[in-house]
Design a protein around this motif. Sequence first.
Motif, short mmCIF file in Angstrom:
data_model
loop_
_atom_site.label_atom_id
_atom_site.label_comp_id
_atom_site.label_asym_id
_atom_site.label_seq_id
_atom_site.Cartn_x
_atom_site.Cartn_y
_atom_site.Cartn_z
N VAL A 71 4.11 3.50 3.46
CA VAL A 71 4.24 2.30 2.63
C VAL A 71 4.00 1.13 3.58
O VAL A 71 4.77 0.90 4.51
N CYS A 72 2.90 0.42 3.36
CA CYS A 72 2.44 -0.59 4.32
C CYS A 72 2.04 -1.87 3.61
O CYS A 72 1.85 -1.90 2.39
N ARG A 73 1.87 -2.91 4.41
CA ARG A 73 1.51 -4.22 3.86
C ARG A 73 0.23 -4.80 4.47
O ARG A 73 -0.11 -5.94 4.21
N ALA A 74 -0.49 -4.00 5.25
CA ALA A 74 -1.75 -4.46 5.83
C ALA A 74 -2.69 -3.27 6.00
O ALA A 74 -2.25 -2.14 6.25
N ILE A 75 -3.99 -3.54 5.85
CA ILE A 75 -5.01 -2.50 6.00
C ILE A 75 -6.27 -3.14 6.55
O ILE A 75 -6.57 -4.31 6.28
N GLY A 76 -6.99 -2.39 7.37
CA GLY A 76 -8.22 -2.92 7.94
C GLY A 76 -9.14 -1.79 8.37
O GLY A 76 -8.79 -0.61 8.31
N LEU A 77 -10.32 -2.17 8.79
CA LEU A 77 -11.33 -1.23 9.25
C LEU A 77 -11.62 -1.55 10.71
O LEU A 77 -12.03 -2.66 11.04
N ALA A 78 -11.35 -0.59 11.60
CA ALA A 78 -11.61 -0.76 13.03
C ALA A 78 -12.88 0.00 13.39
O ALA A 78 -13.14 1.07 12.86
N GLU A 79 -13.64 -0.57 14.30
CA GLU A 79 -14.89 0.06 14.72
C GLU A 79 -14.81 0.46 16.18
O GLU A 79 -14.39 -0.31 17.03
N THR A 80 -15.19 1.72 16.45
CA THR A 80 -15.33 2.19 17.82
C THR A 80 -16.81 2.53 18.02
O THR A 80 -17.63 2.32 17.12
N ALA A 81 -17.14 3.06 19.17
CA ALA A 81 -18.54 3.41 19.44
C ALA A 81 -19.06 4.47 18.47
O ALA A 81 -20.23 4.44 18.08
N ASP A 82 -18.19 5.38 18.05
CA ASP A 82 -18.64 6.51 17.23
C ASP A 82 -18.11 6.52 15.80
O ASP A 82 -18.62 7.27 14.97
N PHE A 83 -17.07 5.72 15.51
CA PHE A 83 -16.41 5.82 14.22
C PHE A 83 -16.07 4.46 13.63
O PHE A 83 -15.93 3.48 14.35
N TYR A 84 -15.88 4.47 12.30
CA TYR A 84 -15.17 3.41 11.60
C TYR A 84 -13.85 4.06 11.19
O TYR A 84 -13.85 5.12 10.55
N ARG A 85 -12.73 3.44 11.54
CA ARG A 85 -11.42 4.00 11.23
C ARG A 85 -10.68 3.09 10.26
O ARG A 85 -10.62 1.87 10.48
N VAL A 86 -10.11 3.67 9.22
CA VAL A 86 -9.27 2.92 8.30
C VAL A 86 -7.86 2.95 8.86
O VAL A 86 -7.30 4.03 9.09
N GLU A 87 -7.31 1.77 9.11
CA GLU A 87 -5.99 1.67 9.73
C GLU A 87 -5.06 0.84 8.86
O GLU A 87 -5.46 -0.19 8.32
N VAL A 88 -3.83 1.31 8.75
CA VAL A 88 -2.79 0.56 8.06
C VAL A 88 -1.79 0.09 9.11
O VAL A 88 -1.66 0.68 10.19
N SER A 89 -1.08 -0.99 8.79
CA SER A 89 -0.04 -1.51 9.68
C SER A 89 1.04 -2.19 8.85
O SER A 89 0.92 -2.28 7.63
N ILE A 123 0.85 -1.19 0.00
CA ILE A 123 0.00 0.00 0.00
C ILE A 123 0.89 1.24 0.00
O ILE A 123 1.84 1.32 0.77
N HIS A 124 0.54 2.19 -0.84
CA HIS A 124 1.19 3.50 -0.83
C HIS A 124 0.10 4.52 -0.54
O HIS A 124 -0.81 4.70 -1.35
N TRP A 125 0.17 5.14 0.62
CA TRP A 125 -0.85 6.09 1.05
C TRP A 125 -0.14 7.41 1.32
O TRP A 125 0.67 7.50 2.23
N THR A 126 -0.47 8.44 0.55
CA THR A 126 0.14 9.76 0.72
C THR A 126 -0.90 10.72 1.27
O THR A 126 -2.00 10.82 0.74
N VAL A 127 -0.53 11.41 2.36
CA VAL A 127 -1.39 12.44 2.95
C VAL A 127 -0.75 13.78 2.62
O VAL A 127 0.39 14.05 3.02
N ASP A 128 -1.47 14.60 1.86
CA ASP A 128 -0.96 15.90 1.43
C ASP A 128 -1.75 16.98 2.15
O ASP A 128 -2.92 17.20 1.87
N ASN A 129 -1.12 17.65 3.10
CA ASN A 129 -1.80 18.76 3.77
C ASN A 129 -1.06 20.07 3.50
O ASN A 129 -1.02 20.95 4.35
N THR A 130 -0.51 20.20 2.30
CA THR A 130 0.17 21.44 1.93
C THR A 130 -0.81 22.59 1.76
O THR A 130 -0.41 23.74 1.81
#
Length: 151
Positions: A112-130, A91-98
Amino acid sequence: MCRIGKAGIVIIVMETFIIGILAGLLLVAAGKQETRDQPDLITHFDRMDLKRIEKMITGFSEGKGDKLTMLQWGIDSGPFIHDFYNDGREIHWTVDNTRDGMSANPGKTEYVCRAIGLAETADFYRVEVSDCDGYAKDEQISLISFNKDRL
């Protein structure tokens, strides 16, 4: 007693006909699934965008490549631009906050990562890489989230 002439009856029939057609169109529109012109552009962070993210995560777990662009607006700032690309293995994930003058980390950050998933909390779904370069293998990095109240 009120008398309605022929013209009045014609008007009532026409109005009833128009109302019937409009009601039918609303029923047809309600049954259609919403589509977007650019399904690889995530901007609403709504249920449809979450389904697209889930498709991307599933595809990656099956070794399929994908690409997305996400525009996430801050409350009082410019957009965070996320460019996502994967080849099914990495995975190549670029965050541009210029464009965010108030950012604590101005510039671009690439993960640059090799794992991705969706985590659930009480209020959110979060996309997480590892398993990312420069981070501990089991460290979960949350990059975007979907507020459940907005889904």
